[in-house]
Design an enzyme around this catalytic site. Sequence first.
Site, short mmCIF file in Angstrom:
data_model
loop_
_atom_site.label_atom_id
_atom_site.label_comp_id
_atom_site.label_asym_id
_atom_site.label_seq_id
_atom_site.Cartn_x
_atom_site.Cartn_y
_atom_site.Cartn_z
N SER A 126 16.76 20.91 -15.55
CA SER A 126 15.27 21.92 -16.13
C SER A 126 16.06 23.07 -16.94
O SER A 126 16.98 23.06 -16.26
CB SER A 126 15.17 21.53 -14.71
OG SER A 126 14.50 23.30 -15.23
N HIS A 171 0.98 -1.35 -0.34
CA HIS A 171 -0.25 0.40 0.22
C HIS A 171 0.99 1.44 -0.25
O HIS A 171 0.66 2.31 -0.02
CB HIS A 171 -0.75 0.09 1.27
CG HIS A 171 -1.18 -1.63 1.40
ND1 HIS A 171 -3.03 -1.47 1.06
CD2 HIS A 171 -1.13 -2.13 2.18
CE1 HIS A 171 -3.29 -2.77 1.56
NE2 HIS A 171 -2.16 -2.91 2.28
#
Length: 492
Positions: free
Chosen positions: A271, A150
């Site tokens: 970036s 999970h």
Amino acid sequence: VDVRGRRLRKRSDEVTAFTSSMAFDGQIASQTIRTNMAHMISLIEGKEVTPDVGRKCLLFLSEAPTVGKKNEHAEDFHQFLEQKAVDALGVEVAGYLNLGKSRNDQVATAIRMKLREEILTLVNAVRELQSALLNVARTFGRTVIPGYTHLQRAQPVTVAHYCFAHFDALQRDVERLLQLYPRVNVSPMGAAALGGTPVRLQRRLVAELLGFDGVVANAMDAVSSRDVAVEALSVASILMLDVSRLSEELVLWSSKEFGFIELSDEYAAGSSIMPQKKNPVVAELARAKSGSVLGALTAVTAIMKSLPYSYNLDLQETTPHLWRGLSDASSSVALLSGMVSTLKFKPRAIGLSIRGDYSTATALADYLARQKGISFREAHAIVGELVAMSNEEGTPFEKVVAQRIGRVSSRLARRLTISEKEAAKILEPEGFLAAIVTEGGSNPAKIPEGVEMRARQLGGSGGKVARIATSMKDSERKMLRRVEVITKEVKD
Ligand code: ARG
């Protein structure tokens, strides 16, 4: 002479552009030429053409162009090739090329020939990724990392355990691809348009010349079916599901939040505005490509659905999806292997993050159940309560255990006691892992044999691929040799 014949008037360019497959037939050009060769050899053997016609056609084919010039108005490469032959040899000679064959059996054959190559390429790419994972297991295998369910910390595992999990999933993909291979490797040639032909062809000879293991039994099935394309894309989609999950984990693990791994600069991008960024772009695209491969499978199945037998031009529309899906799968897997084989785990950072994360709480519950005479469910409840206390108070777990276990277990017949030292020992991740006894578990002592077993599997699939590739090359060489022998006389 126009090989399209005299039945129809000229088409508009717009119709040609819309219906032509020339734009993507380059993928099967060499396979189509070889198919024509094998067919012509069979025509010669069957005395369906004179030796002279046969020789001239084969000579043309052995020097045939594999790419058409831009503005050539062919419906497809099959027609293009025949037109070129007619232009070069005259219709009296090249007009025999298509005796007893149709583009329907020819394209189905060329697709199978290309598909078997693509399958081997993909298998080898997957094997590379498996080998990269094994190397990670060899280098960083004993490093303890959190295992998740999970996406919540569950239990610590070794890096090797994680690598083995992905290796084994990929091994099933390799098996699926190799199991698919014999279904692909049968020849449609001799089916002609859909029902066979009175021309004395030896289907099995043609099959053998083209490196097939046999023939597609029924002529109608041979030209109608593309289920092997659907199957290849299904298997590729299943493979890409695992690839996408592995990629997702690399994206997560290389983030500041996880901080488990450092990716090699080679497989990352910066970036344009934020100077500090290092983006895991290869993993992102591999993750995305799984969507594209699934899209290709969806496209092909949707196109195939409800098509009446036998050939329909709709089938042409499936082919580019097939190639694109398979090349997306191969390139994703190949790039991901590079990323995996160059990444580095950060054991110190991981070690720090594991401390005090309660992920070995199961060990304490197991201990209480196995050493202190209470059932596992009771132990589970007690440990859960202790976790909640430690969490609330912000006190180290082993302290809370030692101080509070008496009170928490007061409902039981016998109050439990445990020292802080004992608790700490039980909760140690290393001890937790070393205590695992079940087959396939994450005990670090089992890493060497796990690596060895998987290296053997890798060797096994490698041997299979090599044998297939060798026999494929052998039959190609044999046929070209045969063509050479037959054509020699014309050349001289
Ligand atoms: N270009 C076609 C394809 O890719 C070849 C078969 C065309 N057959 C025909 N009868 N028009 O499927």
